[in-house]
Motif scaffolding. Structure first.
Motif, PDB file in Angstrom:
ATOM      1  N   UNK A 133     -23.186 -47.583 114.214  1.00  0.00           N
ATOM      2  CA  UNK A 133     -23.862 -48.866 114.025  1.00  0.00           C
ATOM      3  C   UNK A 133     -22.947 -49.894 113.359  1.00  0.00           C
ATOM      4  N   UNK A 134     -21.915 -49.421 112.666  1.00  0.00           N
ATOM      5  CA  UNK A 134     -20.972 -50.349 112.022  1.00  0.00           C
ATOM      6  C   UNK A 134     -20.303 -51.264 113.050  1.00  0.00           C
ATOM      7  N   UNK A 135     -20.125 -50.761 114.251  1.00  0.00           N
ATOM      8  CA  UNK A 135     -19.445 -51.550 115.292  1.00  0.00           C
ATOM      9  C   UNK A 135     -20.228 -52.793 115.697  1.00  0.00           C
ATOM     10  N   UNK A 136     -21.557 -52.691 115.664  1.00  0.00           N
ATOM     11  CA  UNK A 136     -22.378 -53.836 116.085  1.00  0.00           C
ATOM     12  C   UNK A 136     -22.986 -54.579 114.895  1.00  0.00           C
ATOM     13  N   UNK A 137     -22.750 -54.100 113.699  1.00  0.00           N
ATOM     14  CA  UNK A 137     -23.366 -54.691 112.504  1.00  0.00           C
ATOM     15  C   UNK A 137     -23.048 -56.172 112.363  1.00  0.00           C
ATOM     16  N   UNK A 138     -21.823 -56.583 112.644  1.00  0.00           N
ATOM     17  CA  UNK A 138     -21.443 -57.997 112.491  1.00  0.00           C
ATOM     18  C   UNK A 138     -22.206 -58.906 113.449  1.00  0.00           C
ATOM     19  N   UNK A 139     -22.690 -58.329 114.550  1.00  0.00           N
ATOM     20  CA  UNK A 139     -23.409 -59.123 115.554  1.00  0.00           C
ATOM     21  C   UNK A 139     -24.895 -59.242 115.254  1.00  0.00           C
ATOM     22  N   UNK A 140     -25.360 -58.592 114.202  1.00  0.00           N
ATOM     23  CA  UNK A 140     -26.792 -58.570 113.897  1.00  0.00           C
ATOM     24  C   UNK A 140     -27.073 -59.253 112.569  1.00  0.00           C
ATOM     25  N   UNK A 142     -29.437 -59.408 109.113  1.00  0.00           N
ATOM     26  CA  UNK A 142     -29.847 -58.312 108.218  1.00  0.00           C
ATOM     27  C   UNK A 142     -31.154 -57.661 108.665  1.00  0.00           C
ATOM     28  N   UNK A 143     -32.105 -58.481 109.067  1.00  0.00           N
ATOM     29  CA  UNK A 143     -33.405 -57.938 109.468  1.00  0.00           C
ATOM     30  C   UNK A 143     -33.282 -57.070 110.728  1.00  0.00           C
ATOM     31  N   UNK A 144     -32.510 -57.521 111.690  1.00  0.00           N
ATOM     32  CA  UNK A 144     -32.323 -56.733 112.927  1.00  0.00           C
ATOM     33  C   UNK A 144     -31.587 -55.439 112.646  1.00  0.00           C
ATOM     34  N   UNK A 145     -30.570 -55.495 111.783  1.00  0.00           N
ATOM     35  CA  UNK A 145     -29.825 -54.282 111.439  1.00  0.00           C
ATOM     36  C   UNK A 145     -30.740 -53.285 110.731  1.00  0.00           C
ATOM     37  N   UNK A 150     -33.943 -48.282 110.737  1.00  0.00           N
ATOM     38  CA  UNK A 150     -35.254 -47.652 110.521  1.00  0.00           C
ATOM     39  C   UNK A 150     -35.761 -46.980 111.790  1.00  0.00           C
ATOM     40  N   UNK A 151     -35.621 -47.640 112.935  1.00  0.00           N
ATOM     41  CA  UNK A 151     -36.117 -47.053 114.183  1.00  0.00           C
ATOM     42  C   UNK A 151     -35.302 -45.812 114.551  1.00  0.00           C
TER      43      UNK A 151
END
Length: 168
Positions: A133-140, A142-145, A150-151
């Motif tokens: 998930x670190x790879x896409x974290x910058x594109x999200x 805070x709420x989406x991440x 959680x999901x």
């Protein structure tokens, strides 16, 4: 449709007093045997698998011995006496040796019937994907991440709960 096509396979297993479980194109044969009578259990299993292979050949199917696995399951106490003379199956020119654990429909089943190996595998997989998930974290934002994490965790917890419910 495949299960209907292979319905006769149950008769082959019953002829050898074996239990059978089929799912999609995966078939498991299993039986209960005493550890002091392992030789006859091995012969019974070898004869059944040989007949299954012949049935498959007659029905344009192939028994893939490379994917065939063998698990001798029992308590830790009974497993300690089996390790001295670890049984194996001789199927034609192929030898199938007993393994410590096998995967069955996504669940790792250990020879001592514990879920320890399965839990370790599930944890390793979960941590791997959480790290990804670190790879896409910058594109999200805070709420989406947070929603994504959680999901993911909820899905894994539900999956583990379903497995544990089936094991009881």
């Amino acid at each position: 449709m495949f299960i209907l096509y292979t319905a006769d396979l149950e008769d082959v297993a019953a002829k050898h007093s074996m239990n059978i479980h089929g799912y999609a194109d995966d078939t498991q044969l299993y039986l209960h045997g005493r550890r002091d009578d392992m030789t006859s259990t091995v012969h019974q299993l070898e004869n059944c698998v040989t007949d299954v292979g012949q049935w498959m050949s007659a029905n344009q199917l192939k028994l893939n011995t490379e994917k065939t696995e063998l698990l001798w399951a029992g308590s830790r106490h009974s497993q300690s006496s089996v390790t001295v003379c670890r049984p194996s199956l001789q199927l034609g020119t192929d030898t199938i040796t007993a393994q410590d654990d096998v995967r069955l429909l996504g669940v790792t089943i250990s020879s001592d019937l514990s879920l320890q190996r399965h839990v370790s595998n599930m944890s390793a997989t979960a941590f791997y994907w959480l790290r990804q998930l670190r790879r896409v974290r910058r594109s999200l934002d805070s709420e989406s991440a947070a929603t994504l994490v959680r999901s993911f965790v909820t899905c894994r917890v539900d999956q583990c709960n379903a497995i544990l419910a089936g094991a009881t």
